[in-house]
Write an enzyme that holds these catalytic residues in place. Structure first.
Site, PDB file in Angstrom:
ATOM      1  N   ASP A 458       0.805  -1.224   0.000  1.00  0.00           N
ATOM      2  CA  ASP A 458       0.000   0.000   0.000  1.00  0.00           C
ATOM      3  C   ASP A 458       0.833   1.267   0.000  1.00  0.00           C
ATOM      4  O   ASP A 458       0.350   2.331   0.407  1.00  0.00           O
ATOM      5  CB  ASP A 458      -0.930   0.007   1.218  1.00  0.00           C
ATOM      6  CG  ASP A 458      -2.199  -0.794   0.974  1.00  0.00           C
ATOM      7  OD1 ASP A 458      -2.564  -0.997  -0.203  1.00  0.00           O
ATOM      8  OD2 ASP A 458      -2.821  -1.237   1.954  1.00  0.00           O
ATOM      9  N   LYS A 461      -0.414   4.762  -1.129  1.00  0.00           N
ATOM     10  CA  LYS A 461      -1.346   5.571  -0.340  1.00  0.00           C
ATOM     11  C   LYS A 461      -0.687   6.828   0.223  1.00  0.00           C
ATOM     12  O   LYS A 461      -1.377   7.720   0.715  1.00  0.00           O
ATOM     13  CB  LYS A 461      -1.919   4.741   0.815  1.00  0.00           C
ATOM     14  CG  LYS A 461      -2.938   3.697   0.364  1.00  0.00           C
ATOM     15  CD  LYS A 461      -3.511   2.948   1.557  1.00  0.00           C
ATOM     16  CE  LYS A 461      -4.563   1.934   1.112  1.00  0.00           C
ATOM     17  NZ  LYS A 461      -5.106   1.153   2.261  1.00  0.00           N
ATOM     18  N   HIS A 513      -4.394  -5.855  -5.735  1.00  0.00           N
ATOM     19  CA  HIS A 513      -5.854  -5.676  -5.837  1.00  0.00           C
ATOM     20  C   HIS A 513      -6.406  -6.259  -7.143  1.00  0.00           C
ATOM     21  O   HIS A 513      -7.576  -6.020  -7.458  1.00  0.00           O
ATOM     22  CB  HIS A 513      -6.219  -4.191  -5.735  1.00  0.00           C
ATOM     23  CG  HIS A 513      -6.238  -3.671  -4.329  1.00  0.00           C
ATOM     24  ND1 HIS A 513      -7.136  -4.105  -3.383  1.00  0.00           N
ATOM     25  CD2 HIS A 513      -5.448  -2.760  -3.698  1.00  0.00           C
ATOM     26  CE1 HIS A 513      -6.915  -3.487  -2.239  1.00  0.00           C
ATOM     27  NE2 HIS A 513      -5.885  -2.664  -2.392  1.00  0.00           N
TER      28      HIS A 513
END
Length: 598
Positions: A458, A461, A513
């Site tokens: 991640d 982010k 994802h």
């Protein structure tokens, strides 16, 4: 000289008062430059410039306290050459003359396009790199000559073969002071033997201004004979037309004497002449192979070592002779003995990286060659082993590897802490990924690599605005679209490097994802088009996300998590991997219990 990323050797000062613009730009600039300094207005920007002296300045035009033009003018009073890039909104054309007066190197309109910014600063860095290379050429050459002077053995000669200069290393080796040698004929240093006419080509090179390569025998002040490989390089002096010469020398005295020692040992044996010649050829080839040398019998009993071998392992010769060579390799003793035996049987050479222990119990890593020596009747005479100690190189590589691991993990923690999720999440995802990787049959090296980069899933982010990242409720369609961009941003942060860590981190950031049925993002990959690293981290990330409390939800009971993950088999998750996960759920629950938020 063209370089792949000219920014990586540059420092950059970025001055921008708009918070959202800074957050969008910084993730793309930071990984590409050596150091990035950031200021929120022109006054702070000027203070940072004076303190840090960056290579490039990128500044906005309209800012509080001091605008970009005033800051640029102040910088120009101290450095008229530093590249300055100005960003400004449309409608500020009337200040173009002021920008020209401040000697702005490039102008970029706002809203700022990341691609245009990167292209501009990379081109600016490329020009800066070229300019520095041109202005420092003479300095660099001087440093190169100095490095040669310090590390090599050198003698400078005039066109008549007289010594003009000799560096300290060579003078010390010959036991002379420089003043005793300068002006003397080089010929006076040569050992006068019955084969002195072999130097005729050297003397001809002085007359014709040509290069020469060969073996020289020189005498020290105390009549000790030294043997060198020598290269004579002609240098044409345009200020005083004519040739001068630089001679580079390599001391091979020990190597030649070792060969002579082997020959003398053979002369003392009762073997036939043919047997002696046969051995000499094999010894010559073996010695040419490498550095530290050890000779031992087929059973491992050491016969002789050279000085370099003794120095590496710290033993006196008397302590090594008759000891078994294999005893120096305690963890490899049986395996190494077997492999050397195979090489003897197959009449082949064994090349192997080994670990040996010195007299103090320290382990050394060496790239080694084992060369069997045979009698004419085919029986084994002995084994010569040649070792190149690479312990320091191995330690340095391990230190670099550990530093890379630590930096990647810290970056993962920073991202998670910003989204109000603790570093325990990245620790658990890393450990879940390692376990599932082993269950899936990946090699240990791949498993370890995935465990290192899984916390990076991640990382994108870092560029998502707080109002979206920290929103307690559900995201609207536009917000969902923005947060999905973290996969692309994460992939771009790691660039196109082929280094294993960076490449694997890019895969995890981009593909965690993606869904097995093709319904995921950012590219809609399906099945095994998705890298197995992405498929594994997808399961690890979802399991942990569902298990714990987040700002927008409460953690699910384990029964509901299992039910959901079974429902997503073949949809979101790889069927084989999710089966392995659920069949070994206890392993993952143990990790969840052992790595908990406090």
């Amino acid at each position: 000289m063209e370089i792949e990323n000219p920014l990586e050797s540059c420092t950059l000062l970025y001055v921008e008062d708009e918070r959202d613009t800074r957050r969008r730009v910084i993730p793309f600039l930071a990984p590409r430059v050596k150091t990035l300094w950031i200021a929120e207005d022109g006054k702070k920007g000027l203070e940072l410039y004076e303190k840090c002296r960056p290579d490039i300045v990128v500044t906005d035009l309209d800012m509080p306290k001091m605008d970009g033009i005033r800051m640029a003018r102040a910088i120009r009073t101290e450095d008229r050459d530093i590249p300055i890039v100005l960003t400004a909104s449309y409608g500020n054309e009337y200040r173009l003359s002021a920008a020209i007066e401040a000697q702005i190197n490039a102008f970029l309109p706002k809203p700022l396009r990341i691609a245009d910014l990167l292209k501009t600063v990379e081109e600016t860095a490329r020009n800066l790199f070229s300019q520095r290379a041109r202005t420092k050429t003479q300095s660099t050459l001087a440093q190169h000559y100095l490095a040669i002077e310090e590390s090599a053995l050198l003698i400078y000669l005039d066109e008549r073969g007289k010594i003009r200069q000799i560096n300290d290393g060579m003078a010390a080796l010959l036991n002379y002071t420089q003043d005793l040698l300068v002006g003397e004929p080089f010929e006076n240093l040569l050992y006068k033997d019955h084969n002195f006419n072999r130097y005729d080509t050297l003397f001809e090179a002085f007359e014709t201004g040509e290069s020469w390569y060969g073996e020289l025998n020189l005498l020290t002040q105390f009549d000790r004979e030294l043997i060198f490989k020598a290269t004579l390089i002609p240098i044409y002096d345009t200020m005083a037309p004519g040739y001068q010469f630089m001679m580079l020398l390599d001391d091979i005295t020990e190597l030649v004497n070792y060969r002579k020692l082997l020959k003398n040992e053979l002369d003392q044996t009762q073997d036939t002449l043919y047997e002696k010649i046969h051995f000499l050829e094999q010894y010559q080839n073996a010695i040419n192979e490498g550095t530290a040398i050890c000779r031992f019998l087929e059973d491992g009993t050491i016969l002789r070592t050279d000085d370099r071998f003794d120095k590496i392992f710290g033993f006196e010769k008397s302590e090594l002779v008759r000891r078994s060579f294999y005893q120096l390799c305690p963890n490899l003793e049986e395996d190494l003995r077997a492999r050397v035996g195979e090489a003897v049987s197959n009449r082949s050479i064994l090349r192997r990286r080994i670990k040996c222990m010195d007299i103090h119990g320290n382990m050394h890593v060496a790239d080694s060659v084992f060369i069997p020596i045979y009698r004419l009747n085919g029986e084994i005479e002995e084994i010569i082993s040649i070792h190149n100690d690479i312990t320091d190189i191995i330690k340095l590589n391990e230190e670099i590897r550990n530093t890379q691991k630590e930096l990647l993990y810290i970056l993962g923690e920073v991202v998670e802490s910003r989204s109000q999720e603790t570093g325990y999440h990245v620790k658990r995802v890393a450990e879940y990924s390692r376990i599932l990787s082993r269950l899936a049959g990946l090699e240990e090296q791949e498993t370890e690599l995935l465990g290192i980069v899984a916390p990076m899933h991640d990382v994108g982010k870092i560029a998502i605005p707080d109002k979206i990242l920290l929103k307690p409720g559900r995201l609207d369609p536009e917000e969902e679209k923005i947060i999905r961009e973290h996969t692309i941003i994460g992939g771009e942060l790691f660039g196109n490097s082929e280094r294993p860590f960076m490449k694997a981190a890019r895969i995890v950031a981009l593909e965690h994802h993606e869904c097995y049925d093709g319904s995921g993002y950012p590219y809609g990959k399906e099945g095994e088009e998705i890298h197995i690293f992405g498929r594994i981290v997808a399961i690890a990330d979802v399991f942990d996300a569902l298990s714990v409390d987040r700002v927008y939800k409460k953690g699910w009971p384990i029964e509901e998590i299992i039910e959901y993950m079974r429902e997503e088999r073949g949809k979101r998750f790889d069927p084989r991997l999710i089966d392995l996960f659920l069949e070994n759920l206890d392993l993952f629950l143990q990790v969840r219990e052992s790595i908990r938020e406090i």
